[in-house]
Design a protein around this motif. Structure first.
Motif, PDB file in Angstrom:
ATOM      1  N   PRO A 236       9.917 -62.647 -32.207  1.00 52.39           N
ATOM      2  CA  PRO A 236       9.934 -61.773 -31.028  1.00 52.39           C
ATOM      3  C   PRO A 236      11.146 -61.977 -30.147  1.00 52.39           C
TER       4      PRO A 236
ATOM      5  N   ALA B 187       5.492 -56.993 -29.182  1.00 59.23           N
ATOM      6  CA  ALA B 187       6.078 -58.050 -28.366  1.00 59.23           C
ATOM      7  C   ALA B 187       6.311 -57.577 -26.936  1.00 59.23           C
ATOM      8  N   GLU B 188       5.883 -56.346 -26.628  1.00 61.45           N
ATOM      9  CA  GLU B 188       6.103 -55.765 -25.311  1.00 61.45           C
ATOM     10  C   GLU B 188       4.775 -55.615 -24.583  1.00 61.45           C
ATOM     11  N   PHE B 189       4.824 -55.798 -23.271  1.00 59.38           N
ATOM     12  CA  PHE B 189       3.575 -55.784 -22.493  1.00 59.38           C
ATOM     13  C   PHE B 189       2.880 -54.428 -22.553  1.00 59.38           C
TER      14      PHE B 189
ATOM     15  N   LEU C  64       0.935 -53.811 -25.775  1.00 58.27           N
ATOM     16  CA  LEU C  64      -0.143 -54.796 -25.845  1.00 58.27           C
ATOM     17  C   LEU C  64      -1.264 -54.445 -24.867  1.00 58.27           C
TER      18      LEU C  64
ATOM     19  N   GLN D 120       1.419 -62.064 -24.895  1.00 58.41           N
ATOM     20  CA  GLN D 120       2.878 -61.984 -24.906  1.00 58.41           C
ATOM     21  C   GLN D 120       3.487 -63.370 -24.679  1.00 58.41           C
TER      22      GLN D 120
END
Length: 262
Positions: free
Chosen positions: A51, A60-62, A65, A125
């Motif tokens: 990541p 890998a991004e908020f 997610l 994350q």
């Protein structure tokens, strides 16, 4: 007319749950996973990605997610609300409660779990960039997975679990002791019930980091157990036995590398 409104509200509620599971299935397929969370070639490639590399990776991004976890909250936690909504439904008939209040309870409860989705997305994350979980949200070490199983299992025996489970297990008692009228009152009660439920059930969400957050069979099993915990007749009977099962599983998972290595 009231019967039609009641039936429509329940149908919409169950349709939302079904739609959430359909969305999760589609997301799993897009990630190259089957229903058991097993990756195909694309999924294996994603799982092995770093990541920290300079490339765009949604998991890998908020934002992605958080979206995934918010949908998962709808799929997993709304079914556990059925006994509570049913209890409020009975009060509409016997105590002059309103359908607006029923919707307020639902909205307040789900708002808490959306907030929880933001917290656990941020946690995933952070764990991902620390190398504790991989791109599919699976723990990268047996020690982490086993430790998490033990922690969640031990929580089943704590006083705070008992108190929060007691509220979730007997929603009618909560309504009678904390009654608020109308949609705003329902919202306030829903927020409180959601908070109790989040404290009661957080561990089963966290166990996604053991079986895989997009392992639909694993998360479906967690959903089934949380529903069973809230059923009036058997809820108290399954809570502590599950704690023993989780602790034993954690010891086995954490100890397996030592046994295999020996």
């Amino acid at each position: 007319m009231q019967g039609i409104i009641r039936s429509g509200a329940w149908l919409a509620f169950f349709a939302a749950i079904l739609l959430a599971w359909v969305f999760l299935y589609m997301m799993a397929m897009d990630m190259g996973l089957d229903l058991l969370g097993r990756p195909d070639a694309m999924g294996e490639a994603m799982r092995g990605m770093d990541p920290r590399m300079d490339m765009k990776m949604p998991m890998a991004e908020f934002g992605p997610l958080f979206t995934m976890w918010a949908i998962m909250m709808a799929a997993m936690m709304l079914p556990t609300l059925v006994p509570t909504l049913r209890a409020y439904d009975d009060l509409i008939v016997s105590a002059g409660a309103t359908r607006a209040g029923w919707l307020g309870v639902l909205a307040g409860y789900f708002a808490v779990w959306v907030g929880f989705a933001a917290l656990i997305a941020a946690a995933q994350q952070a764990l991902l960039f620390a190398g504790v979980v991989d791109m599919l949200g699976i723990g990268t070490s047996a020690l982490f997975q086993g430790g998490l199983l033990i922690v969640v299992g031990a929580f089943q025996f704590t006083r705070i679990k008992q108190v929060c489970h007691g509220v979730c297990h007997a929603p009618t008692v909560y309504f009678l002791g904390h009654w608020r009228e109308g949609a705003v009152g329902g919202l306030r009660m829903g927020l409180a019930l959601g908070a109790f439920c989040a404290v009661c059930c957080w561990g089963f969400m966290a166990l996604g980091f053991v079986g895989g957050v997009m392992n639909l069979a694993w998360m479906g099993l967690a959903t089934l157990f949380m529903v069973l915990e809230k059923l009036p007749d058997i809820g108290w009977r399954v809570m502590k036995p599950m704690g023993f099962v989780l602790i034993a599983a954690g010891v086995a998972v954490a100890g397996w590398p030592l046994i295999a290595g020996g």
